[in-house]
Design a protein around this motif. Structure first.
Motif, PDB file in Angstrom:
ATOM      1  N   UNK A  79     115.351  -2.806  11.314  1.00 60.64           N
ATOM      2  CA  UNK A  79     115.768  -3.637  10.179  1.00 60.64           C
ATOM      3  C   UNK A  79     114.606  -3.999   9.268  1.00 60.64           C
ATOM      4  N   UNK A  80     113.427  -3.508   9.578  1.00 55.00           N
ATOM      5  CA  UNK A  80     112.269  -3.874   8.769  1.00 55.00           C
ATOM      6  C   UNK A  80     111.736  -2.689   7.963  1.00 55.00           C
ATOM      7  N   UNK A  97     109.655  -5.773  17.369  1.00 54.89           N
ATOM      8  CA  UNK A  97     110.882  -6.228  18.034  1.00 54.89           C
ATOM      9  C   UNK A  97     111.293  -5.307  19.177  1.00 54.89           C
ATOM     10  N   UNK A  99     113.345  -2.759  19.159  1.00 54.14           N
ATOM     11  CA  UNK A  99     114.700  -2.186  19.110  1.00 54.14           C
ATOM     12  C   UNK A  99     114.626  -0.653  19.169  1.00 54.14           C
ATOM     13  N   UNK A 102     114.789   0.904  22.600  1.00 53.64           N
ATOM     14  CA  UNK A 102     116.055   0.951  23.356  1.00 53.64           C
ATOM     15  C   UNK A 102     117.067   1.920  22.758  1.00 53.64           C
TER      16      UNK A 102
ATOM     17  N   UNK B  75     114.669  -8.957  26.880  1.00 55.08           N
ATOM     18  CA  UNK B  75     114.256  -8.066  25.802  1.00 55.08           C
ATOM     19  C   UNK B  75     113.618  -8.808  24.626  1.00 55.08           C
ATOM     20  N   UNK B  77     111.581 -10.350  22.031  1.00 49.92           N
ATOM     21  CA  UNK B  77     110.124 -10.490  21.950  1.00 49.92           C
ATOM     22  C   UNK B  77     109.718 -11.819  21.330  1.00 49.92           C
ATOM     23  N   UNK B  78     110.695 -12.498  20.751  1.00 54.94           N
ATOM     24  CA  UNK B  78     110.368 -13.739  20.039  1.00 54.94           C
ATOM     25  C   UNK B  78     110.750 -14.980  20.841  1.00 54.94           C
ATOM     26  N   UNK B  96     114.093 -13.301  14.791  1.00 51.70           N
ATOM     27  CA  UNK B  96     113.715 -12.479  13.641  1.00 51.70           C
ATOM     28  C   UNK B  96     114.851 -11.574  13.171  1.00 51.70           C
ATOM     29  N   UNK B  98     116.367  -8.977  14.685  1.00 53.82           N
ATOM     30  CA  UNK B  98     116.157  -7.537  14.896  1.00 53.82           C
ATOM     31  C   UNK B  98     117.429  -6.840  15.370  1.00 53.82           C
ATOM     32  N   UNK B 100     118.392  -6.430  18.477  1.00 55.12           N
ATOM     33  CA  UNK B 100     118.228  -5.795  19.780  1.00 55.12           C
ATOM     34  C   UNK B 100     119.199  -6.322  20.827  1.00 55.12           C
TER      35      UNK B 100
END
Lengths: 310, 285
Positions: A79-80, A97, A99, A102, B75, B77-78, B96, B98, B100
């Motif tokens: 998303x970045x 992050x 993502x 995974x 999972x 990270x924040x 954030x 993301x 995930x």
């Protein structure tokens, strides 16, 4: 242990100049420079570094080109916008992050550590100091602020100091939040300009959001006396003490050129104006100390007694 | 042409330069990218209207479906998700966005909702200059997300001037990235010089042509000028340490409005930038 954070909202209002002066007046303090992406305190306090550590920020994603089959999943889910058409990761965009790790069916993406800066434990002529340097363009300056604060606590324990004076960053975002959360008192240095007033209101809101008692000090009050009155009126109505007003004086720049605090500079030079300025700073620091003593009494009554017995 | 005004040290005059440059030029868009403390409109006094909410997609966990497998909290990270014995706890301000956790959840117990972080606003109707700003909500940390949204309003046919936040961290990168030129505003003090060097490292790292404006010229010493000469960095303008300029600033008046002779000087800055960019283009061809 008491923590005082000096912030301003707007940059360049005199945070570091005054924090350095307070550091030279406080007798039992650790100094923490938490303006990590434009740290300037060391230019005045000239710390001798005792220990230096690498600081690891958020990890950064890497794609192994040998394993990558170009399916595009990582690009789709990021998303970045950090993965380009050639399946390379832009480290400035990657927020760590994970993502991508995974969604990759080939196990081609992994997270790598990145050194985002350095943290320092130091000694200065006014006592211990914790500071840091953020790598160029790195993320997670808030995390680094927290690291500096935790190092300052370690130094305070090690050197038996009861106070941490934190020079905070400008703004209201992640670094400013990291610099004030858990502090016992926030001091806002404001200048009487329209920007200064606007930014003051935003940081007062921020401090209220985290329920931290707040004080205000007006710097360069004489560049706009009408605005100074407005600030005083606004703070009085909001129940926020205004500790004092300091005039515009180029002592700040002169002292900086000599790598001295304004207190030292005034002591070394016998100019009436400069001495008057330094005395005003002393008066402001004395009232902060009174308030800090109150905070400490309320928080942990037994501790100051124990300290006195020592 | 997209010009971003940055500095390293706060309070050196980014907003002053952005405003005066925007007012001196024509066919300009001005963007206030200092979304934590946007000040430009204090000097312009436009009526602003919201053009969009800046949002971050955050998880909502259906506690009935959730089996507390902890995959999401392990999972994240924040540290925005924490597993308690009986449920997963979510801390929105750390997220954030993301996505995930949503991807990972084996029970399909997570859906996303949009959490507001701030707003993008624009001056109502036809304004001169055309003005946009971002505003980060109090207590929020996703500064760069607001800046990135704000930059979507840049019109490539016009001159864009961006007033960046102070520092050298991610919000500055978010502002500077993709721009054609960066003006670094500094003052000739030890703090100013130290932070200028950091800012120069940033623009060199992201490879954007740049020049320096020295504000409060006459204050401090000559080390900033010496540094720029030694490094071959063009000094585009010197703004003197003039009490009248400081007072106009304190009242919220851009000084080109009261001191029209400065309009020419800011026009000169834009000409110097154009020239520097043209020379650079020639060199690359």
């Amino acid at each position: 242990m008491i923590q005082l954070t000096v912030i301003s909202g707007k940059g360049g209002t005199g945070k570091t100049t005054l924090t350095a002066a307070f550091a030279s007046l406080a007798e039992n303090a650790v100094i923490a420079d938490c303006d990590v992406d434009a740290a300037d305190m060391h230019l005045i306090l000239e710390p001798g570094i005792l220990k230096k550590e690498d600081y690891f920020g958020l990890e950064v994603s890497r794609i192994d080109p040998e394993l990558c089959i170009g399916c595009g999943k990582c690009r789709e889910f990021c998303r970045y916008g950090a993965v380009n058409e050639n399946f390379e990761v832009d480290p400035y965009r990657c927020e760590g992050c994970a993502v991508c790790t995974i969604v990759c069916s080939e196990g081609a993406v992994y997270m790598g550590k990145r050194v985002s800066g350095q943290v320092f434990y130091s000694e200065t002529r006014f006592g211990p100091m914790a500071h840091a340097r953020l790598g160029i363009g790195e993320e997670a300056s808030g995390k680094l602020v927290s690291a500096v604060r935790s190092n300052a606590k370690k130094l305070a324990e090690q050197y038996h100091k009861g106070l941490i004076i934190i020079d905070g960053p400008p703004g209201t975002g992640c670094s400013a939040i990291a610099a004030i959360t858990g502090a016992d008192l926030v001091l806002v240095i404001v200048e009487p300009t329209v920007s200064g007033i606007h930014d003051l209101k935003r940081v007062l809101e921020l401090a209220a959001h985290f329920m931290i008692p707040t004080l205000v000090c007006i710097n360069k009050y004489d560049i706009n006396k009408e605005n100074t009155r407005l600030i005083e009126k606004f703070c009085t109505e909001a129940g926020i003490p205004v500790l004092g007003r300091l005039p515009y004086n180029d002592i700040a720049t002169k002292a900086m050129l000599h790598k001295q605090t304004v207190i030292e500079y005034a002591d070394n030079n016998d100019y009436a104006n400069e001495n008057e300025f330094a005395n005003q700073v002393r008066i402001i620091w004395a009232s902060i100390e009174e308030i800090l003593a109150d905070v400490q009494d309320k928080q942990d009554g037994p501790e100051p007694l124990k300290m006195k017995n020592l | 042409m997209k010009i971003v005004i940055a500095s390293g040290k706060g309070g050196t005059g980014k907003t002053t330069v952005s405003l005066n440059l925007a007012l001196a030029l024509s066919d300009v868009q001005l963007f206030d990218c200092d979304v934590e403390e946007p000040n430009c409109n204090l000097f312009l006094g436009f009526d602003l209207e919201k053009v969009e909410d800046v949002v971050c997609p955050v998880p909502v966990i259906n506690q009935e479906k959730c089996s507390i497998c902890r995959q999401c909290s392990d999972f994240c990270r924040y540290n925005a998700l924490a597993a308690l014995p009986g449920r997963i706890l979510f801390f929105p301000s750390l997220c954030h966005g993301c996505g995930g956790c949503t991807v990972l959840c084996p029970e399909n117990a997570i859906r996303e909702v949009q959490r507001p972080l701030g707003v993008i606003e624009k001056a109502k109707g036809e304004s001169y200059p055309e003005f946009y700003r971002g505003l980060l909500n109090i207590g929020e940390t996703m500064t760069s997300a607001v800046i990135k949204r704000l930059k979507k309003y840049i019109d490539d046919r016009k001159i864009a001037i961006l007033d960046a936040p102070p520092g050298t961290a991610c919000p500055v990168i978010a502002s500077v990235e993709g721009m054609s030129y960066c003006v670094l505003v500094t003052e000739s003090t030890p703090f100013g010089l130290h932070d200028l060097r950091l800012a120069v490292d940033v623009v060199r790292t992201i490879k954007i042509p740049f020049g320096v404006i020295i504000n409060r010229y006459g204050l401090g010493d000559s080390r900033v000028e010496e540094y720029c000469n030694a490094e071959g960095i063009p000094v585009l303008l010197k703004i003197p340490n003039d009490r009248k300029i400081a007072e106009l600033y304190s009242q919220g008046i851009p000084f080109v409005r009261e001191m029209p002779e400065w309009r020419e000087k800011f026009l000169g800055v834009s000409e110097a930038i154009k020239l520097q960019l043209a020379v650079k283009e020639e060199l690359t061809i």
